[in-house]
Write an enzyme that holds these catalytic residues in place. Structure first.
Site, short mmCIF file in Angstrom:
data_model
loop_
_atom_site.label_atom_id
_atom_site.label_comp_id
_atom_site.label_asym_id
_atom_site.label_seq_id
_atom_site.Cartn_x
_atom_site.Cartn_y
_atom_site.Cartn_z
N LYS A 99 1.04 -1.25 0.08
CA LYS A 99 -0.06 0.01 0.14
C LYS A 99 1.02 1.25 0.01
O LYS A 99 1.50 1.52 1.09
CB LYS A 99 -0.63 -0.08 1.31
CG LYS A 99 -1.87 1.05 1.52
CD LYS A 99 -2.25 1.46 2.62
CE LYS A 99 -3.35 2.69 2.49
NZ LYS A 99 -3.67 3.20 3.87
N ALA A 187 -9.39 5.98 3.69
CA ALA A 187 -9.25 7.15 4.70
C ALA A 187 -10.43 8.05 4.45
O ALA A 187 -11.10 8.25 3.84
CB ALA A 187 -8.08 8.04 4.27
N THR A 210 -8.75 3.86 11.72
CA THR A 210 -9.09 4.53 12.92
C THR A 210 -10.63 4.41 13.19
O THR A 210 -10.79 4.26 14.74
CB THR A 210 -8.76 6.06 12.50
OG1 THR A 210 -7.55 6.07 12.36
CG2 THR A 210 -9.02 6.76 13.88
#
Length: 258
Positions: A99, A187, A210
């Site tokens: 990645k 993201a 996250t």
């Protein structure tokens, strides 16, 4: 009928890709991975113990029989730095997949697309399967595909922001115009509805860290994200109804005896 996510000829039954950072413990990380149903996890090459096997490492909590490791070049700010990091990940036996992240701004963590394209060209020539984290810019995505990227991974919002998908139009354009390789939203996801929206727009997958690791109950959120990605994919395949300004009766009056 199989509906796998296929990247560079390799099939994955799950369209959810998860990370390994920010968890309160490695045990929680492992539990969340299992709950997510993911078959691919990202590992930051520069933030993991790769050499001293006498010390605890997050790699000890990843079942490599069930989970495919996708090394990432998080923390790199130039093509040369990212290429060196990808090579290190391969040398220590993580993977020849990467990645690819090349950051251009410390505050927003937006990618440096010029350096990203340059690093992609180099790594593809060296035999890597490259999945670049990029902006939601069609022209950049096209250049990455032309450089040999195995997928394009546009951001939905800044990394770790949890703001959800901010530019639906750009992602729709990318979905329509980039058809040679998978498009994976990377993201910005904050909760399950964000993941579902990404999939309903036609994304082939969603990558997040996250949103799960930072949740009050990471394992429960992982379950929610799994369900959201699956639901969003099914909704996309089913084909939503046309949006209309005025109402349409659910029970048509045609044929009704008065």
């Amino acid at each position: 009928m199989s509906d796998q996510l296929v990247i560079a000829g390799r099939g994955f039954n799950s369209r959810l890709i998860v990370g390994t950072g920010k968890y309160r413990s490695f045990i929680e990380m492992g539990q969340a991975h299992a709950a997510s149903g993911a078959e691919m996890v990202t590992v930051a090459v520069r933030r993991v113990n790769l050499t001293d096997r006498t010390k605890e490492s997050l790699l000890d909590y990843i079942d490599r029989e069930k989970l495919f490791i996708l090394p990432n070049t998080a923390g790199c700010y130039s093509a040369d730095e990212a290429v060196r990091t990808a090579r290190l990940g391969r040398e220590v036996g993580l993977s020849d997949w990467v990645k690819l992240e090349v950051i251009g701004d410390e505050q927003t963590l937006f990618p440096d697309t010029e350096e990203l394209i340059r690093a992609t060209k180099t790594l593809v020539k060296e035999g890597f399967t490259v999945l670049p984290y990029t902006s939601d810019d069609l022209i950049v995505a096209r250049k990455l595909v032309d450089a040999g990227a195995a997928a394009v991974m546009p951001l939905g919002a800044p990394i770790g922001s949890g703001m959800g998908i901010q530019n639906l139009a750009n992602l729709r354009i990318l979905r329509e115009r980039i058809t040679e390789v998978p498009m994976i939203v990377d993201a910005g996801v904050g909760t399950a509805s964000d993941a579902a929206i990404a999939m309903e727009l036609g994304a082939d997958g969603v990558l997040m860290n996250t949103a799960i690791a930072g949740a009050q109950d990471a394992v429960l959120m992982a379950e929610a994200m799994r369900a959201a990605v699956e639901a969003g994919r099914k909704a996309f395949l089913a084909g939503r109804i046309e949006k209309k300004l005025y109402a349409t009766a659910s029970s048509p009056l045609a044929g009704v005896v008065k």
